[in-house]
Write a protein that holds these residues in place. Structure first.
Motif, short mmCIF file in Angstrom:
data_model
loop_
_atom_site.label_atom_id
_atom_site.label_comp_id
_atom_site.label_asym_id
_atom_site.label_seq_id
_atom_site.Cartn_x
_atom_site.Cartn_y
_atom_site.Cartn_z
N ARG A 1 -10.31 0.61 3.59
CA ARG A 1 -9.53 0.06 2.48
C ARG A 1 -10.47 -0.39 1.37
O ARG A 1 -11.51 -0.98 1.64
CB ARG A 1 -8.71 -1.15 2.99
CG ARG A 1 -7.40 -0.75 3.57
CD ARG A 1 -6.72 -1.90 4.26
NE ARG A 1 -6.61 -3.12 3.46
CZ ARG A 1 -5.90 -4.19 3.84
NH1 ARG A 1 -5.26 -4.16 4.99
NH2 ARG A 1 -5.85 -5.26 3.08
N GLN B 1 -1.09 -2.54 -7.93
CA GLN B 1 -2.39 -1.95 -7.57
C GLN B 1 -3.59 -2.76 -8.09
O GLN B 1 -4.50 -3.07 -7.32
CB GLN B 1 -2.48 -0.51 -8.05
CG GLN B 1 -3.87 0.09 -7.78
CD GLN B 1 -3.86 1.56 -7.53
OE1 GLN B 1 -3.03 2.27 -8.10
NE2 GLN B 1 -4.76 2.02 -6.69
N ARG C 1 0.83 -1.22 0.00
CA ARG C 1 0.00 0.00 0.00
C ARG C 1 0.86 1.26 0.00
O ARG C 1 0.52 2.26 -0.63
CB ARG C 1 -0.97 -0.02 1.20
CG ARG C 1 -2.16 -0.95 0.98
CD ARG C 1 -3.18 -0.84 2.08
NE ARG C 1 -2.69 -1.40 3.33
CZ ARG C 1 -2.68 -2.70 3.63
NH1 ARG C 1 -3.15 -3.58 2.77
NH2 ARG C 1 -2.21 -3.13 4.78
N GLU C 2 2.00 1.21 0.70
CA GLU C 2 2.92 2.35 0.72
C GLU C 2 3.48 2.60 -0.69
O GLU C 2 3.57 3.74 -1.15
CB GLU C 2 4.04 2.03 1.73
CG GLU C 2 5.12 3.07 1.87
CD GLU C 2 4.61 4.40 2.40
OE1 GLU C 2 3.49 4.44 2.96
OE2 GLU C 2 5.33 5.39 2.24
N ILE D 1 1.98 1.81 -3.46
CA ILE D 1 0.88 2.32 -4.28
C ILE D 1 0.68 3.82 -3.99
O ILE D 1 0.55 4.64 -4.90
CB ILE D 1 -0.43 1.53 -4.00
CG1 ILE D 1 -0.29 0.11 -4.53
CG2 ILE D 1 -1.64 2.23 -4.62
CD1 ILE D 1 -1.42 -0.84 -4.13
N ARG D 2 0.74 4.17 -2.72
CA ARG D 2 0.54 5.58 -2.34
C ARG D 2 1.63 6.46 -2.97
O ARG D 2 1.36 7.54 -3.46
CB ARG D 2 0.60 5.68 -0.80
CG ARG D 2 0.02 6.96 -0.23
CD ARG D 2 0.14 7.01 1.28
NE ARG D 2 1.51 6.96 1.77
CZ ARG D 2 2.39 7.95 1.71
NH1 ARG D 2 2.04 9.11 1.20
NH2 ARG D 2 3.62 7.80 2.15
N LEU E 1 -4.04 -5.92 -5.91
CA LEU E 1 -4.62 -5.67 -4.58
C LEU E 1 -6.09 -5.31 -4.70
O LEU E 1 -6.91 -5.75 -3.88
CB LEU E 1 -3.87 -4.55 -3.85
CG LEU E 1 -2.74 -5.04 -2.91
CD1 LEU E 1 -1.51 -5.42 -3.70
CD2 LEU E 1 -2.42 -4.02 -1.84
N ASP E 2 -6.44 -4.52 -5.72
CA ASP E 2 -7.84 -4.10 -5.87
C ASP E 2 -8.76 -5.31 -6.03
O ASP E 2 -9.91 -5.28 -5.63
CB ASP E 2 -8.01 -3.20 -7.11
CG ASP E 2 -7.49 -1.80 -6.82
OD1 ASP E 2 -7.23 -1.49 -5.64
OD2 ASP E 2 -7.32 -1.02 -7.78
#
Ligand code: AMP
Length: 194
Positions: A135, A25, A11-12, A14-15, A28-29
């Motif tokens: 999330r 991404q 997530r980090e 992706i951010r 995970l989605d």
């Protein structure tokens, strides 16, 4: 000890829109597993950081036996090994309930649950005052996929660590305080008698 979560590292990325973040991404989605070669190298890089030298807790990794083997091999090259693998066993219905009501603080990482651990002020973090968010992959449809994917791999992981004598099981269906106590007991190393 450093608390290292593979999902948090993804997530980090992706951010920060890194190359890895852009790649993972869509995975995970959809709640699917990221390929091992990306996951293992990311986690091993993180373990090599100075704050993990005194020890670390891995959370969400390994998710399959190939990842577990890669971890063991990498640690063995440095004369190290993991102490324990802890399996927190929770029923699927309870997991769906927990994930669907989960709210996270993007700023300080605090986690809330709208029923069992609500923030004092709705959608605002008690610790740092930031706006809480849910999330994307905690939506009920994606949650079901994530659980199915994980359960498939869990059985062989349990066998792997069981055969190694490193497996400890904790009943995660209890409340937070009780689970915490059981976890701390499962993690404690036997005291040396002098
Ligand atoms: P988590 O925060 O542990 O629920 O992980 C969120 C998502 O990150 C998962 O649904 C996977 O897409 C990915 N992920 C996290 N850890 C792993 C892992 N060990 N292997 C493969 N994918 C992972």
């Amino acid at each position: 000890m450093a608390h290292i979560t593979s999902g948090g590292l993804f997530r980090e990325n992706i951010r920060r829109q890194t190359e890895l973040g852009r790649k993972v991404q869509p995975i995970l989605d959809r709640g699917l597993l990221v390929p091992d070669e990306l996951t293992v190298s990311m986690v091993l890089d993180r373990i090599a950081q100075p704050d993990a030298r005194q020890g670390f807790v891995l959370d969400g990794f390994p998710r399959n036996v190939d990842q577990a083997r890669a971890l063991d091999e990498a640690l063995a090259r440095e004369g190290k090994s993991i102490d324990k693998a802890i399996y927190i066993k929770v029923s699927t219905d309870e997991l769906v309930r927990r994930l669907a009501g989960r709210w996270n603080c993007p700023q300080c990482g605090a986690v809330y649950h709208e029923l069992s651990m609500p923030p004092k002020k709705s959608s605002v973090c008690d610790s740092c005052g930031s706006a809480l968010h849910q999330r994307e992959d905690d939506r009920p449809d994606v949650v079901r996929t994530r659980l199915e994917v994980n359960l498939k791999e869990t059985k062989s992981l349990l066998e792997y660590y069981g055969a190694d004598g490193k497996l400890a099981e904790v009943n995660g269906d209890m409340d937070v305080k009780q689970v915490k106590e059981k976890l701390l007991a499962a993690m404690s190393r036997p005291q040396k008698v002098s």
